[in-house]
Motif scaffolding. Structure first.
Motif, PDB file in Angstrom:
ATOM      1  N   ALA C  94       1.092  -1.177  -0.015  1.00 37.52           N
ATOM      2  CA  ALA C  94       0.313   0.321   0.307  1.00 37.52           C
ATOM      3  C   ALA C  94       0.573   1.556   0.528  1.00 37.52           C
ATOM      4  O   ALA C  94       1.021   2.207  -1.234  1.00 37.52           O
ATOM      5  N   VAL C  95       2.201   1.397   0.559  1.00 38.49           N
ATOM      6  CA  VAL C  95       2.807   2.096   0.416  1.00 38.49           C
ATOM      7  C   VAL C  95       3.738   2.492  -0.908  1.00 38.49           C
ATOM      8  O   VAL C  95       3.749   3.926  -1.281  1.00 38.49           O
ATOM      9  N   VAL C  96       4.129   1.643  -1.149  1.00 36.24           N
ATOM     10  CA  VAL C  96       4.786   1.825  -1.841  1.00 36.24           C
ATOM     11  C   VAL C  96       3.593   2.305  -3.610  1.00 36.24           C
ATOM     12  O   VAL C  96       3.872   2.614  -4.300  1.00 36.24           O
ATOM     13  N   ARG C  97       2.102   1.969  -3.607  1.00 40.44           N
ATOM     14  CA  ARG C  97       1.513   1.878  -4.499  1.00 40.44           C
ATOM     15  C   ARG C  97       0.629   4.332  -4.249  1.00 40.44           C
ATOM     16  O   ARG C  97       0.827   4.329  -5.394  1.00 40.44           O
ATOM     17  N   ALA C  98       0.916   4.101  -3.050  1.00 40.40           N
ATOM     18  CA  ALA C  98       0.788   5.571  -3.362  1.00 40.40           C
ATOM     19  C   ALA C  98       2.004   6.630  -3.443  1.00 40.40           C
ATOM     20  O   ALA C  98       1.784   7.138  -3.948  1.00 40.40           O
ATOM     21  N   GLN C  99       3.157   5.361  -2.681  1.00 41.44           N
ATOM     22  CA  GLN C  99       4.356   6.629  -3.942  1.00 41.44           C
ATOM     23  C   GLN C  99       4.078   6.430  -5.220  1.00 41.44           C
ATOM     24  O   GLN C  99       4.456   8.024  -5.967  1.00 41.44           O
ATOM     25  N   ARG C 135       6.817   8.280 -20.049  1.00 39.50           N
ATOM     26  CA  ARG C 135       7.645   7.505 -19.633  1.00 39.50           C
ATOM     27  C   ARG C 135       7.584   6.770 -18.883  1.00 39.50           C
ATOM     28  O   ARG C 135       6.452   5.855 -18.384  1.00 39.50           O
ATOM     29  N   CYS C 136       7.662   8.109 -17.464  1.00 38.97           N
ATOM     30  CA  CYS C 136       8.044   7.195 -16.006  1.00 38.97           C
ATOM     31  C   CYS C 136       6.423   7.646 -15.748  1.00 38.97           C
ATOM     32  O   CYS C 136       6.097   6.553 -14.783  1.00 38.97           O
ATOM     33  N   GLU C 137       5.388   8.328 -16.335  1.00 37.00           N
ATOM     34  CA  GLU C 137       4.197   7.849 -16.037  1.00 37.00           C
ATOM     35  C   GLU C 137       3.431   7.593 -16.219  1.00 37.00           C
ATOM     36  O   GLU C 137       2.876   6.202 -15.208  1.00 37.00           O
ATOM     37  N   GLN C 138       4.217   6.718 -18.179  1.00 37.61           N
ATOM     38  CA  GLN C 138       3.173   5.446 -17.786  1.00 37.61           C
ATOM     39  C   GLN C 138       3.551   4.019 -17.531  1.00 37.61           C
ATOM     40  O   GLN C 138       2.791   2.821 -16.928  1.00 37.61           O
ATOM     41  N   SER C 139       5.346   4.030 -16.679  1.00 42.11           N
ATOM     42  CA  SER C 139       5.328   2.990 -16.325  1.00 42.11           C
ATOM     43  C   SER C 139       4.951   2.881 -14.948  1.00 42.11           C
ATOM     44  O   SER C 139       5.317   1.434 -14.286  1.00 42.11           O
ATOM     45  N   CYS C 140       4.864   3.940 -14.618  1.00 45.62           N
ATOM     46  CA  CYS C 140       3.888   3.592 -12.648  1.00 45.62           C
ATOM     47  C   CYS C 140       2.619   3.644 -13.238  1.00 45.62           C
ATOM     48  O   CYS C 140       2.194   2.645 -12.562  1.00 45.62           O
ATOM     49  N   GLN C 141       1.842   3.993 -14.407  1.00 47.99           N
ATOM     50  CA  GLN C 141      -0.130   3.435 -14.296  1.00 47.99           C
ATOM     51  C   GLN C 141       0.641   2.135 -14.053  1.00 47.99           C
ATOM     52  O   GLN C 141      -0.562   1.602 -14.571  1.00 47.99           O
TER      53      GLN C 141
ATOM     54  N   CYS D 103       3.019  10.333   1.688  1.00 45.15           N
ATOM     55  CA  CYS D 103       3.715  10.252   3.066  1.00 45.15           C
ATOM     56  C   CYS D 103       2.817   9.629   3.733  1.00 45.15           C
ATOM     57  O   CYS D 103       3.067   9.123   5.247  1.00 45.15           O
ATOM     58  N   LEU D 104       1.585  10.414   3.876  1.00 42.49           N
ATOM     59  CA  LEU D 104       1.085   9.828   5.380  1.00 42.49           C
ATOM     60  C   LEU D 104       0.585   8.751   5.503  1.00 42.49           C
ATOM     61  O   LEU D 104       0.373   7.609   5.957  1.00 42.49           O
ATOM     62  N   SER D 105       1.009   7.615   3.835  1.00 38.95           N
ATOM     63  CA  SER D 105       0.470   6.638   3.731  1.00 38.95           C
ATOM     64  C   SER D 105       1.720   5.619   4.261  1.00 38.95           C
ATOM     65  O   SER D 105       1.132   4.312   5.508  1.00 38.95           O
ATOM     66  N   ALA D 106       2.685   6.224   4.464  1.00 37.48           N
ATOM     67  CA  ALA D 106       3.993   5.641   4.216  1.00 37.48           C
ATOM     68  C   ALA D 106       4.471   5.691   6.215  1.00 37.48           C
ATOM     69  O   ALA D 106       4.706   4.925   6.752  1.00 37.48           O
ATOM     70  N   CYS D 107       4.030   6.899   6.895  1.00 37.44           N
ATOM     71  CA  CYS D 107       3.830   7.009   8.243  1.00 37.44           C
ATOM     72  C   CYS D 107       2.710   6.141   8.795  1.00 37.44           C
ATOM     73  O   CYS D 107       3.483   5.194  10.026  1.00 37.44           O
ATOM     74  N   GLN D 108       1.553   6.213   8.149  1.00 35.60           N
ATOM     75  CA  GLN D 108       1.334   5.322   8.653  1.00 35.60           C
ATOM     76  C   GLN D 108       1.617   3.917   9.275  1.00 35.60           C
ATOM     77  O   GLN D 108       1.520   3.154  10.229  1.00 35.60           O
ATOM     78  N   ALA D 109       1.948   2.966   8.224  1.00 37.82           N
ATOM     79  CA  ALA D 109       2.450   1.909   8.250  1.00 37.82           C
ATOM     80  C   ALA D 109       3.683   1.520   9.008  1.00 37.82           C
ATOM     81  O   ALA D 109       3.403   0.789   9.594  1.00 37.82           O
ATOM     82  N   CYS D 110       4.887   2.483   8.875  1.00 37.95           N
ATOM     83  CA  CYS D 110       5.791   2.579   9.502  1.00 37.95           C
ATOM     84  C   CYS D 110       5.439   2.752  11.285  1.00 37.95           C
ATOM     85  O   CYS D 110       6.215   2.175  11.914  1.00 37.95           O
ATOM     86  N   ALA D 111       4.317   3.734  11.332  1.00 37.18           N
ATOM     87  CA  ALA D 111       3.719   4.174  13.111  1.00 37.18           C
ATOM     88  C   ALA D 111       3.934   2.742  13.692  1.00 37.18           C
ATOM     89  O   ALA D 111       4.098   1.959  14.268  1.00 37.18           O
TER      90      ALA D 111
END
Lengths: 145, 145, 145, 145
Positions: C94-99, C135-141, D103-111
């Motif tokens: 979930a953290v990686v998805r949000a980033q 390119r980066c937008e598409q690879s995140c998508q 950031c909120l997602s990472a902080c929540q999981a890490c906490a």
């Protein structure tokens, strides 16, 4: 240089160093280490803010280009240095010293540039930035001594 | 050291340097500059990956703690250096040189540690990481020369 | 989107993923993961370079301020995302998805701004930057899909 | 959440925001903005320190691997977010919001992870880290509201 009044952030980092399982092996004076970490992260924030504030000075912008480049590179050096100092589990002393030297060099150059803009163009954000750069330069010097 | 076959990333950075409005003022040999930027960002990625791969080596983990610390600090130094080198609008030469020295020091120490783990524990990710660190060390040396 | 011709950097990262002790647990398609890591680090470099190239455009500088802010924030988001993706030992999905979402948002906004400057002011570095952002937008998508 | 007692670092950043040429256009409540920047940089420092302290816990290390990965990715997300918030010259609101969410997602999981280690293994550095993560999570939430 007076010691900073500890606030939430400094207190949290201080407690991290005090609860670190390898705290007995730390090579540096604990107060000097904490001061340098705090100064590095302050300077990283302030230099990022100064680059941005300079960008907002529409009339003077072309004269602030060197300052923005210095601010940006100084912010990166401060982050790399502050993070290196936070890593006290089996660090490499020579590597940390070389990064402290790089940080000191960046802070020195950035302080000199910002002091000139504070003096000649009355740039208040550059005056604040110069103070943070000088604080960081001195704290790197103290750890290198 | 043979030049890398340009790929999408290297080509994009190369085109950025070629279209830069201040390209005529760049102090470095363009090929050496591009090689060093590319080596810094490769090394930052590979060191971040090596710290993570070491973390995944459950049986050997306690012997890889110094390696993880070196990987992490080397990755930060490489990012700070690669970004400093990308900034060619009114840079400060002494500041960039000090950061190159810090990067060289980190890459040298990290390469030596990873080479030992590759040799003694047959850690394949450390072997790859050592190569990237040596490439970066040499490219920093070339710019400093 | 054609796959990049592998060069030294991409090959090194590819070998790190192939020698990772937890490679069997990686949730993503290996080619899509490598492409996204590579695109993030390319975009971080190109956005850092575009902010700097814009700073060097003395005549047009005041019109490029929004672009520089976007470039800087996009570079930071791409680095945070590329590094998060390199960490495959017990990651938090979930953290990686949000980033990845944050990176996608930054790349999209930066691409649109750079495309406008490429079209209206014939800024060649902005044209290159827009390509890397797309390119980066598409690879995140692709990873989020 | 009580406001932090301002120290050297917080005061310096506060003065940067007060002397910013575009301060009249800032969209956020100034106190909430300063609190969030300060919380992001505190959390970045504390998470970097927690990853390192976990590495030093030789006996428990294999149980702290997920924590180290979360700490590392949370530190990167906090730095990217804190820097995005420091850039108040023509920022892109949607991009900053997406980074705040990450950031909120990472902080929540890490906490949550650190709270479990503080409770179950009496890890004091994890207890401190959890506090900084919760402070940062709440300050991101306040800006997003």
């Amino acid at each position: 240089m007076t010691a900073p009044t500890p606030n939430a952030s400094t207190q949290a980092v201080s407690r991290m160093l005090q609860t670190h399982p390898r705290r007995a092996q730390v090579k540096y004076d604990p107060a000097a280490l904490l001061e340098c970490i705090d100064a590095c992260f302050e300077c990283a924030q302030v230099c990022t803010a100064c680059a941005d504030a300079c960008l907002g000075e529409s009339e003077h912008l072309v004269h602030l280009v060197h300052c923005i480049t210095l601010n940006s590179t100084c912010a990166d050096a401060c982050l790399a240095t502050g993070r290196a100092l936070l890593r006290q589990t089996e660090p490499d002393e020579a590597v940390v010293r070389a990064q402290l030297q790089a940080c000191l060099s960046a802070c020195q150059a950035c302080a000199a540039e910002c002091e000139a803009h504070a003096r000649n163009m009355n740039m208040q954000h550059c005056a604040v930035c110069a103070e943070s750069c000088r604080r960081c330069e001195q704290s790197c010097q103290a750890l290198l001594a």
